[in-house]
Write a protein that holds these residues in place. Sequence first.
Motif, PDB file in Angstrom:
ATOM      1  N   LEU A  16       0.861  -1.165   0.000  1.00  0.00           N
ATOM      2  CA  LEU A  16       0.000   0.000   0.000  1.00  0.00           C
ATOM      3  C   LEU A  16       0.896   1.213   0.000  1.00  0.00           C
ATOM      4  CD1 LEU A  16      -2.942   0.971   0.231  1.00  0.00           C
ATOM      5  CD2 LEU A  16      -2.633   1.035   2.698  1.00  0.00           C
ATOM      6  N   ALA A  17       0.769   2.077  -0.985  1.00  0.00           N
ATOM      7  CA  ALA A  17       1.624   3.252  -1.072  1.00  0.00           C
ATOM      8  C   ALA A  17       0.851   4.477  -0.649  1.00  0.00           C
ATOM      9  CB  ALA A  17       2.132   3.430  -2.503  1.00  0.00           C
ATOM     10  N   ILE A  18       1.472   5.274   0.170  1.00  0.00           N
ATOM     11  CA  ILE A  18       0.873   6.524   0.599  1.00  0.00           C
ATOM     12  C   ILE A  18       1.735   7.624   0.019  1.00  0.00           C
ATOM     13  CG2 ILE A  18       0.236   7.924   2.583  1.00  0.00           C
ATOM     14  CD1 ILE A  18       0.711   4.255   2.972  1.00  0.00           C
ATOM     15  N   SER A  19       1.192   8.418  -0.878  1.00  0.00           N
ATOM     16  CA  SER A  19       1.994   9.359  -1.633  1.00  0.00           C
ATOM     17  C   SER A  19       1.729  10.784  -1.204  1.00  0.00           C
ATOM     18  CB  SER A  19       1.676   9.240  -3.138  1.00  0.00           C
ATOM     19  OG  SER A  19       1.932   7.932  -3.579  1.00  0.00           O
ATOM     20  N   PRO A  29      10.989   6.987  -1.389  1.00  0.00           N
ATOM     21  CA  PRO A  29      10.036   6.249  -0.543  1.00  0.00           C
ATOM     22  C   PRO A  29      10.674   5.613   0.689  1.00  0.00           C
ATOM     23  CG  PRO A  29      10.605   4.925  -2.446  1.00  0.00           C
ATOM     24  CD  PRO A  29      11.274   6.247  -2.655  1.00  0.00           C
ATOM     25  N   PHE A  30       9.859   5.474   1.732  1.00  0.00           N
ATOM     26  CA  PHE A  30      10.232   4.782   2.944  1.00  0.00           C
ATOM     27  C   PHE A  30       9.437   3.484   3.007  1.00  0.00           C
ATOM     28  CE2 PHE A  30      10.928   9.253   3.668  1.00  0.00           C
ATOM     29  CZ  PHE A  30      12.123   9.310   4.375  1.00  0.00           C
ATOM     30  N   GLY A  31      10.092   2.394   3.374  1.00  0.00           N
ATOM     31  CA  GLY A  31       9.419   1.101   3.378  1.00  0.00           C
ATOM     32  C   GLY A  31       9.177   0.550   4.763  1.00  0.00           C
ATOM     33  N   GLU A  59       6.382   9.428   0.880  1.00  0.00           N
ATOM     34  CA  GLU A  59       5.752   8.199   0.384  1.00  0.00           C
ATOM     35  C   GLU A  59       6.153   7.033   1.272  1.00  0.00           C
ATOM     36  OE1 GLU A  59       5.729   5.231  -3.524  1.00  0.00           O
ATOM     37  OE2 GLU A  59       6.952   7.057  -3.526  1.00  0.00           O
ATOM     38  N   ALA A  60       5.185   6.249   1.690  1.00  0.00           N
ATOM     39  CA  ALA A  60       5.442   5.043   2.477  1.00  0.00           C
ATOM     40  C   ALA A  60       4.919   3.834   1.725  1.00  0.00           C
ATOM     41  CB  ALA A  60       4.781   5.137   3.847  1.00  0.00           C
ATOM     42  N   ILE A  61       5.745   2.815   1.624  1.00  0.00           N
ATOM     43  CA  ILE A  61       5.347   1.551   1.006  1.00  0.00           C
ATOM     44  C   ILE A  61       5.203   0.524   2.127  1.00  0.00           C
ATOM     45  CG2 ILE A  61       5.949  -0.272  -0.623  1.00  0.00           C
ATOM     46  CD1 ILE A  61       7.736   1.788  -2.061  1.00  0.00           C
ATOM     47  N   GLN A  82      13.097  -1.286  -5.023  1.00  0.00           N
ATOM     48  CA  GLN A  82      12.291  -0.098  -5.318  1.00  0.00           C
ATOM     49  C   GLN A  82      12.985   1.204  -4.912  1.00  0.00           C
ATOM     50  OE1 GLN A  82       7.914  -0.365  -4.627  1.00  0.00           O
ATOM     51  NE2 GLN A  82       8.323  -2.461  -3.946  1.00  0.00           N
ATOM     52  N   GLY A  83      14.187   1.091  -4.354  1.00  0.00           N
ATOM     53  CA  GLY A  83      14.973   2.275  -4.051  1.00  0.00           C
ATOM     54  C   GLY A  83      14.537   3.046  -2.834  1.00  0.00           C
ATOM     55  N   VAL A  84      14.038   2.335  -1.804  1.00  0.00           N
ATOM     56  CA  VAL A  84      13.633   3.038  -0.593  1.00  0.00           C
ATOM     57  C   VAL A  84      14.843   3.673   0.078  1.00  0.00           C
ATOM     58  CG1 VAL A  84      11.611   1.586  -0.179  1.00  0.00           C
ATOM     59  CG2 VAL A  84      13.823   0.928   0.800  1.00  0.00           C
TER      60      VAL A  84
END
Length: 321
Positions: A16-19, A29-31, A59-61, A82-84
């Motif tokens: 779930l991504a929060i953008s 992004p932060f995971g 953004e949180a994944i 994904q390059g977090v």
Amino acid sequence: MTSIFKLMGCASALGLAISGAANAQETGPFGHSSNGLSFPFAAAIAKGFADAAAEVGAEAIILDSQGDVLKQTNDIDDLLAQGVVGISVLPNDSVVATAWADKAAAAGVPFVASAGQVGDPTTRPIDDVYEGMAALVTQHEVTAGHQIGLLAAKLLDDDKTAKVAVIEGAAGYAEVGLRTEGFEAGMKEAGQPYEIVAAQPGDWTSEKGESACQNILASNPDVDLFFNQADDMVVGCARAVDAAGSDALLLGFGGSKLAIQAIKDGAVDGTVCYKPEEIGRLSFNVLHDIATGTADHTEEFVTYETPAVTIDNIDLCVGQW
């Protein structure tokens, strides 16, 4: 700021991504890899992480390993691919998690453990943070267990040796041994004589907690107190105690909404109050500090207060899960 929620597909997990507004390192992004979003406590940690990210436009994944260690290993690989710019993990297995921390360190990605120790809990104190990690963000399990042990001693009759049954979590979780260690230390400090007459796993769930308590009561009908290592389990155990007509005291662990209501209803005697959303928020803040250069974090132990509560002070605990 309005956050946009969208489903993200990846090779091994659904995320779930929060953008928010995009801005390189500061916005991720932060995971976050969860041990299982079907668990209310774990879901609350993920919510705290995601809410903190949204507040700063990051953004949180969020990935759900669904209780599968192999899947969680793949989730860590996915997040790195994904390059977090930072990873938070609620691990399924503390020992296996060392490999994930090592992999993140090798990739130069800050790594935070959220509410779960990394490293062998039988040899590593909880506040001895695994090498190369940014932080372990959690309640202090032994301290919280100590608090519930003191509460148990206060509720019990110290003129006799109390018969105590322990409803443990699931095998492989560091919390199982740490919570019992703290509980026994609290009982001993209070001078309460006791004997642990039975211990069975309840796997963190209400249904299995109920089953474990039923089994114990069948062979030990005179149990004085059930120490449940999670609130979901104490709610189930309360059903078993009621059905058996037992007078056993019931203590939980975690400060869940269900347990708080059960205490107010008189079905449960007490719990220790955890704040999983705060764990998620603090975990994100550590990673965001590093990403923005606001502060450096290296092998830090980050915690918060976890009061023991009964009906007399239940207002101290606002359920977050």
